[in-house]
Enzyme design. Structure first.
Site, short mmCIF file in Angstrom:
data_model
loop_
_atom_site.label_atom_id
_atom_site.label_comp_id
_atom_site.label_asym_id
_atom_site.label_seq_id
_atom_site.Cartn_x
_atom_site.Cartn_y
_atom_site.Cartn_z
N LYS A 297 -49.78 18.86 65.82
CA LYS A 297 -49.77 19.57 67.13
C LYS A 297 -49.10 20.77 66.73
O LYS A 297 -47.77 20.68 66.33
CB LYS A 297 -49.41 18.89 68.21
CG LYS A 297 -49.20 19.51 69.49
CD LYS A 297 -48.93 18.79 70.76
CE LYS A 297 -48.71 19.76 71.97
NZ LYS A 297 -48.39 19.00 73.15
N LYS B 103 -54.40 19.51 66.83
CA LYS B 103 -54.27 20.35 68.38
C LYS B 103 -53.58 21.59 67.81
O LYS B 103 -52.79 21.44 67.56
CB LYS B 103 -54.02 19.63 69.39
CG LYS B 103 -53.60 20.10 70.67
CD LYS B 103 -52.82 19.53 71.45
CE LYS B 103 -52.55 20.18 72.68
NZ LYS B 103 -51.61 19.59 73.68
C1 PBG Z 1 -47.75 18.30 76.75
C2 PBG Z 1 -49.12 18.83 76.53
C3 PBG Z 1 -49.39 20.17 76.38
C4 PBG Z 1 -50.77 20.18 76.15
C5 PBG Z 1 -51.34 18.92 76.12
N1 PBG Z 1 -50.34 17.98 76.35
C6 PBG Z 1 -48.70 21.50 76.33
C7 PBG Z 1 -47.73 21.85 75.42
O1 PBG Z 1 -47.46 21.22 74.42
O2 PBG Z 1 -47.10 22.73 75.95
C8 PBG Z 1 -51.75 21.39 75.97
C9 PBG Z 1 -53.20 21.08 76.34
C10 PBG Z 1 -53.87 22.38 76.54
O3 PBG Z 1 -53.55 23.59 76.52
O4 PBG Z 1 -55.18 22.40 77.20
N2 PBG Z 1 -46.70 18.40 75.54
#
Ligand code: PBG
Length: 324
Positions: A195, A248
């Site tokens: 991520k 992601k």
């Molecule tokens: C929580 C999380 C996030 C997303 C999914 N889980 C936001 C982040 O990490 O700040 C983003 C999902 C999206 O942008 O569609 N940690």
């Protein structure tokens, strides 16, 4: 033997010929639909930052889950809003949280639907970070117990799959151990393994009220300029017990997705995140490109790069088209 003996256009001359030689096809089974649940009753509130998405109270999310299942989409991913936030994010592991109640209600009403839950603290902490703060810094090891408790609460409530998105080191191992100790040996872990600290989460953070109050997420999410760490993160999460792993965002990281597909033998997810979704909506809104075509081309690219399934806000719209 080049032209004129070889003519690439021969295979493109009719729609049927093109279908015949096509290699990647989207089906409804490729998609996971994210759902936002909130406290309260009789609520289906449009999310301004995300076209076509809503905050649902638990009583109203059931009809949505039924609609998703009726389209042949196999799974939903639940995100929750808390009643109130605090320094440690304690509503995250409450059995009364909107996510826990929604997981139970959906499994009861639509048992065939796979229910996944996002496991993180950022929507539940008053500072908006994904972990505990200690002396102004995110405390990795102190956070692990809280994430494990959250995952167990979700699984007890009915979640089939828990998906930690916090990027703390060691959380998959902590979660696996806690699940097994609680007798939840069949609960699947989908790790947000690779991520990145991405600007493409903007619309989501607005929707979840989860932007960090101070600072950013760069001490736990990865920098976009390197792929080696991403592959190592995935390898470590598999070692720790992840059943499935995720890259992601998707679009700006298709190379990572492709390398991960080549290298690892576990199901690979891609998260087509909120900013990627809204870029296409915004462009279509201005008449710059066709919404459906751009959506399908994008999802196809993610599948072609190597995703076994795609978490996407387009899931319902795309399923409606590919089911025809
Ligand atoms: C929580 C999380 C996030 C997303 C999914 N889980 C936001 C982040 O990490 O700040 C983003 C999902 C999206 O942008 O569609 N940690």
């Amino acid at each position: 033997m080049g032209f004129p003996y070889t003519r690439m256009r021969r295979l493109r001359q009719s729609a049927s010929m093109r279908r015949l030689v096509g290699q990647v096809q989207l089906t409804a089974a490729d998609f996971v639909y994210p759902l936002f649940v909130c406290p309260g009753t009789q609520l289906k509130v449009p999310i301004d930052s995300m076209a076509g998405c809503f905050h649902f109270s638990v009583d109203r999310v059931i009809e949505e889950a039924k609609a998703v299942a009726a389209l042949g989409i196999p799974a939903v991913l639940l995100f929750g809003l808390p009643d109130k936030k605090d320094a440690v994010g304690s509503e995250a592991w409450s059995a009364d949280s909107a996510v826990c109640r929604a997981a139970g209600a959906i499994k009861q009403a639509v048992p065939e639907l796979v229910v996944m839950t996002d496991v993180c603290l950022c929507a539940y902490t008053d500072h908006g970070h994904c972990g505990l703060l200690k002396d102004g810094r995110v405390d990795n090891d102190g956070t692990l117990e809280l994430l494990a408790k959250t995952a167990v609460a979700h699984a007890r409530a009915g979640a089939d799959v828990v998906a930690p998105s916090d990027m703390m080191d060691g959380r998959v191992l902590w979660i696996r151990r806690a699940l097994d100790e609680a007798g939840l040996t069949d609960t699947v872990i989908l790790s947000y393994a690779a991520k990145f600290a991405s600007a493409f989460y903007g619309p989501f953070r607005h929707a979840a009220g989860s932007a960090p109050g101070k600072g950013d997420r760069k001490s736990y999410q990865m920098a976009p300029d390197g792929g080696t760490q991403a592959l190592r993160e995935i390898a470590l999460d598999i070692e720790e017990g992840a059943d499935m792993v995720m890259v992601k965002p998707a679009l700006a990281y298709l190379d990572i997705l492709h390398q991960a597909k080549d290298r690892f033998d576990v199901p690979l997810a891609a998260y087509n995140v909120s900013g990627e979704y809204m870029m296409i909506h915004a462009a279509a809104q201005q008449g710059l490109c066709d919404l459906q075509q751009t959506m399908l081309e994008t999802l196809l690219a993610i599948k072609r790069a190597g995703a076994d399934f795609i978490i996407t806000y387009f899931a319902k719209a795309a399923a409606e088209i590919v089911n025809r």
